[in-house]
Design a protein around this motif. Structure first.
Motif, PDB file in Angstrom:
ATOM      1  N   THR A 290       0.505  -1.282   0.053  1.00 41.31           N
ATOM      2  CA  THR A 290       0.142   0.044  -0.307  1.00 41.31           C
ATOM      3  C   THR A 290       0.855   0.866   0.320  1.00 41.31           C
ATOM      4  OG1 THR A 290      -0.472   0.313   2.530  1.00 41.31           O
ATOM      5  CG2 THR A 290      -1.921  -1.195   1.314  1.00 41.31           C
ATOM      6  N   ILE A 291       0.391   2.336  -0.375  1.00 36.78           N
ATOM      7  CA  ILE A 291       0.806   3.479   0.120  1.00 36.78           C
ATOM      8  C   ILE A 291       1.760   3.846   0.987  1.00 36.78           C
ATOM      9  CG2 ILE A 291      -0.990   4.852   0.331  1.00 36.78           C
ATOM     10  CD1 ILE A 291       1.887   5.671  -2.398  1.00 36.78           C
ATOM     11  N   ALA A 292       0.643   3.693   2.300  1.00 34.44           N
ATOM     12  CA  ALA A 292       1.532   3.488   3.610  1.00 34.44           C
ATOM     13  C   ALA A 292       3.153   2.852   4.253  1.00 34.44           C
ATOM     14  CB  ALA A 292       0.261   3.283   4.694  1.00 34.44           C
ATOM     15  N   ASP A 293       2.817   2.507   3.057  1.00 32.03           N
ATOM     16  CA  ASP A 293       4.166   1.267   3.534  1.00 32.03           C
ATOM     17  C   ASP A 293       5.832   2.441   2.506  1.00 32.03           C
ATOM     18  OD1 ASP A 293       3.354  -1.081   4.012  1.00 32.03           O
ATOM     19  OD2 ASP A 293       2.577  -1.992   2.404  1.00 32.03           O
ATOM     20  N   LEU A 294       5.045   2.449   2.413  1.00 32.73           N
ATOM     21  CA  LEU A 294       6.287   3.351   1.465  1.00 32.73           C
ATOM     22  C   LEU A 294       6.382   4.510   1.976  1.00 32.73           C
ATOM     23  CD1 LEU A 294       7.079   3.506  -1.863  1.00 32.73           C
ATOM     24  CD2 LEU A 294       6.071   5.912  -2.257  1.00 32.73           C
ATOM     25  N   PHE A 295       5.571   5.026   3.276  1.00 33.23           N
ATOM     26  CA  PHE A 295       5.801   6.541   3.793  1.00 33.23           C
ATOM     27  C   PHE A 295       5.863   5.684   5.222  1.00 33.23           C
ATOM     28  CE2 PHE A 295       3.151   8.368   0.780  1.00 33.23           C
ATOM     29  CZ  PHE A 295       4.335   9.047  -0.239  1.00 33.23           C
ATOM     30  N   ALA A 296       6.038   4.341   5.300  1.00 34.31           N
ATOM     31  CA  ALA A 296       6.220   4.044   6.774  1.00 34.31           C
ATOM     32  C   ALA A 296       7.804   4.791   8.161  1.00 34.31           C
ATOM     33  CB  ALA A 296       6.745   2.474   7.315  1.00 34.31           C
ATOM     34  N   ASP A 297       7.196   4.900   9.234  1.00 34.34           N
ATOM     35  CA  ASP A 297       8.317   5.561   9.969  1.00 34.34           C
ATOM     36  C   ASP A 297       8.242   6.578   9.562  1.00 34.34           C
ATOM     37  OD1 ASP A 297       8.270   2.716  11.154  1.00 34.34           O
ATOM     38  OD2 ASP A 297       9.942   2.007   9.898  1.00 34.34           O
ATOM     39  N   GLU A 298       7.479   7.594   8.959  1.00 34.44           N
ATOM     40  CA  GLU A 298       7.731   8.929   8.839  1.00 34.44           C
ATOM     41  C   GLU A 298       6.572   9.599   9.306  1.00 34.44           C
ATOM     42  OE1 GLU A 298       9.036   9.503   4.385  1.00 34.44           O
ATOM     43  OE2 GLU A 298      10.045   7.740   4.391  1.00 34.44           O
ATOM     44  N   THR A 299       7.452  10.471   9.914  1.00 32.91           N
ATOM     45  CA  THR A 299       6.201  11.812  10.277  1.00 32.91           C
ATOM     46  C   THR A 299       5.949  13.202   9.291  1.00 32.91           C
ATOM     47  OG1 THR A 299       8.522  13.367  11.086  1.00 32.91           O
ATOM     48  CG2 THR A 299       6.630  11.316  12.201  1.00 32.91           C
TER      49      THR A 299
END
Length: 299
Positions: A290-299
């Protein structure tokens, strides 16, 4: 959710079922060369509302008879697995009327030793069923560190890289595989096994070694991403243009992998001028679901 190394191992066997035979030759196990291989449905669900799926099921035809090969990738010890394996074997025997063989692929010695069993199901005084998997792992899959050997059998070299992901000698294995992939040139096979290896290594420290080797020379891959990066580098020749090319390549990878990218995510990617950040996202895009995996652990 299926984890990336898990997916990579069974996709490797699906793409080239013969890799199990070549691995077994190394171990001198009593299996004939296959005359015919057919992928079968992995859905073992019954009418009851319980979904059960094995990773890969193949019907193997040899000169001495036919059998079913079940391939399972096992990342850790799981006390519930032996019962599931027994179910898979019994169900497929009843469904197809062919003797089943369970192959479990592991990335560490401890899990491989555990998976081998044998697993005796029943009370201590009387075992009603014994599950005895074949196991491939770092203890018996050869370390393919020679470029010529890797080039002669890319699937086995990729399996070697995945199963030895946590081994001290993984660097030499990855160098041999990258060189072999370069040697076979601009082909779909090179791209496929590069992606499978990336998936298989994604949860191990070896992924950083792999990525460094891959960034040395992308010219031998034909993927949309590498084509765009090369084209942008030649055409623009400066940092801003390269960042734009990375962003476009990243969006193309997400699109080709079927990952939904909303307007906010697209704008965030296009606006990013940090090449290191774009490269991080590009690496993540190969395994993201998912697109959320791309921005994981980022604020």
């Amino acid at each position: 959710m299926v984890r990336s190394p898990h997916e990579a191992m069974h996709r490797l066997f699906q793409h080239d079922p013969g890799v199990f035979t070549r691995a077994f030759h190394e171990l001198a196990l009593p299996f004939d060369d296959p005359l015919e291989v057919a992928l079968l449905s992995t859905d073992l669900t019954e009418s009851r509302p319980i979904e059960r799926r094995v990773d890969t099921v193949m019907r193997i035809v040899t000169a001495s008879g036919s059998f079913l090969l079940l391939v399972e990738a096992q990342g850790d010890k799981d006390p519930d697995k032996p019962a599931s394996w027994a179910y898979y074997l019994s169900h497929l025997l009843a469904k197809f009327g062919l003797p089943p063989v369970l192959l479990v692929v592991c990335q560490d010695q401890s899990t491989a030793t555990w998976a081998a069993g044998p697993w005796q199901l029943g009370p201590p005084q009387w075992s009603s069923l014994v599950v005895r998997p074949l196991v491939l792992g770092p203890h018996n899959v050869p370390e393919v560190t020679d470029v010529e050997t890797a080039a002669a059998d890319i699937p086995l070299a990729a399996l070697s890289a995945i199963t030895h992901a946590k081994a001290p000698g993984i660097g030499a294995i990855l160098k041999a595989l990258v060189t072999a992939l370069r040697d076979i040139g601009n082909t779909d096979e090179a791209q496929l096994f590069a992606e499978l290896t990336e998936l298989g290594l994604s949860s191990s420290p070896a992924i950083e070694t792999w990525r460094k080797l891959m960034t040395m020379d992308l010219s031998f891959f034909r993927s949309e991403t590498s084509q765009r990066l090369r084209a942008e580098g030649v055409e623009k020749g400066h940092a801003a243009g390269h960042a734009e090319g990375l962003a476009d390549g990243l969006l193309r990878v997400l699109s080709r992998r079927g990952i939904v990218t909303d307007d906010n995510a697209r704008a965030r990617i296009k606006a990013c001028a940090d090449q290191d950040q774009l490269n991080t996202w590009l690496d993540r895009s190969l395994a993201a679901t998912t697109i959320a995996d791309l921005f994981a652990d980022e604020t």
